[in-house]
Design an enzyme around this catalytic site. Sequence first.
Site, PDB file in Angstrom:
ATOM      1  N   ARG A  15       0.808  -1.214   0.000  1.00 45.26           N
ATOM      2  CA  ARG A  15       0.000   0.000   0.000  1.00 45.26           C
ATOM      3  C   ARG A  15       0.848   1.274   0.000  1.00 45.26           C
ATOM      4  NH1 ARG A  15      -2.205  -3.808  -1.223  1.00 45.26           N
ATOM      5  NH2 ARG A  15      -4.140  -4.690  -0.418  1.00 45.26           N
ATOM      6  N   SER A  38     -11.763  -1.329   2.132  1.00 50.42           N
ATOM      7  CA  SER A  38     -11.006  -1.643   3.338  1.00 50.42           C
ATOM      8  C   SER A  38     -10.442  -0.351   3.927  1.00 50.42           C
ATOM      9  CB  SER A  38      -9.865  -2.617   3.024  1.00 50.42           C
ATOM     10  OG  SER A  38     -10.372  -3.853   2.596  1.00 50.42           O
ATOM     11  N   GLU A  84      -5.787   2.891   5.481  1.00 47.59           N
ATOM     12  CA  GLU A  84      -5.551   2.615   4.068  1.00 47.59           C
ATOM     13  C   GLU A  84      -6.242   3.686   3.229  1.00 47.59           C
ATOM     14  OE1 GLU A  84      -6.807  -0.930   1.005  1.00 47.59           O
ATOM     15  OE2 GLU A  84      -5.624  -1.480   2.766  1.00 47.59           O
TER      16      GLU A  84
END
Length: 306
Positions: free
Chosen positions: A176, A226, A296
């Site tokens: 990420r 998410s 995230e």
Amino acid sequence: MTTQRWANDLAQIVNPNNIKLNESLKKYTMTKLGGNADIFVLPETEEEATAIVKYAHEQNIPILMLGNGSNMVVRDGGVRGIVICFQKLDEIRVDVNQIYAQSGALVINVSKLAAINGLTGFEFACGIPGSVGGAMAMNAGAYGGEIKDIIIDCTVLTKEGERIVLTKDELELEYRKSIIAKKEYFVLSSRFQLEQGIQEEIDAKIADLTFKRESKQPLEYPSAGSVFKRPPGYFAGKLIQDSGLQGKGVGDAEVSTKHAGFIINKGNATATDYIETIKMVQNVVKDKFGVELELEVKIVGEDLTT
């Protein structure tokens, strides 16, 4: 008025119909949350996008890149300056075993085109709701696959409007993370290397992953996907579930009862509700397990002023 002057200048770069003043960002985000953008502009070509970024830099105007709005929460006070949206930059084409995709192309559509052409390697992304630009910035991944597994190179704009091509190594793709997010580059296009596969196997894998996604994720509600990164040694959703937080939240924002890693907008949530629910989850998980959940999703914009 300064905003109107900016809009007049931008009308020399792009079609005036693609410039919107005080535009609500709710319709451009997957959460259906957020305030207004001072100026919202939709370039139709990479040349227009380059000119807009250069103009913003020269005029010292804040500029925010918006893709498909799948991994972003816009605060209720909206975004000052220019929001540039690359939705119209959505070309995708196949060249033997390679795929070229512009920033605004949806990852799902790239995965579909790969499958139609018998190419394997992109199946993992068949359910990722974001744009190619967003996927590149965060090295998007799912079900054991990541963008870094298939990327060749990526063409980006610097904040000054300089166009550069970054190789796989130069992209510094990690979990990420990427140089794109770190340097706040604007993605123009990317090239992916795939392989010829067996059509039946490709179709079966996509069907399996689609079933898993639809059965386990609360796709019937607006959400940012998410919310948290996977903590080392843990799963964010499991920590949240074990904290007894499913079904809880602030206002109309709620930790999904279907997948604890998702925070949904049940219909009338505000961005403040959503962000306060995020903070509540982080605090409870930290208290119960001593684990700090890292975001995230990206939170942008300003709070409402009273």
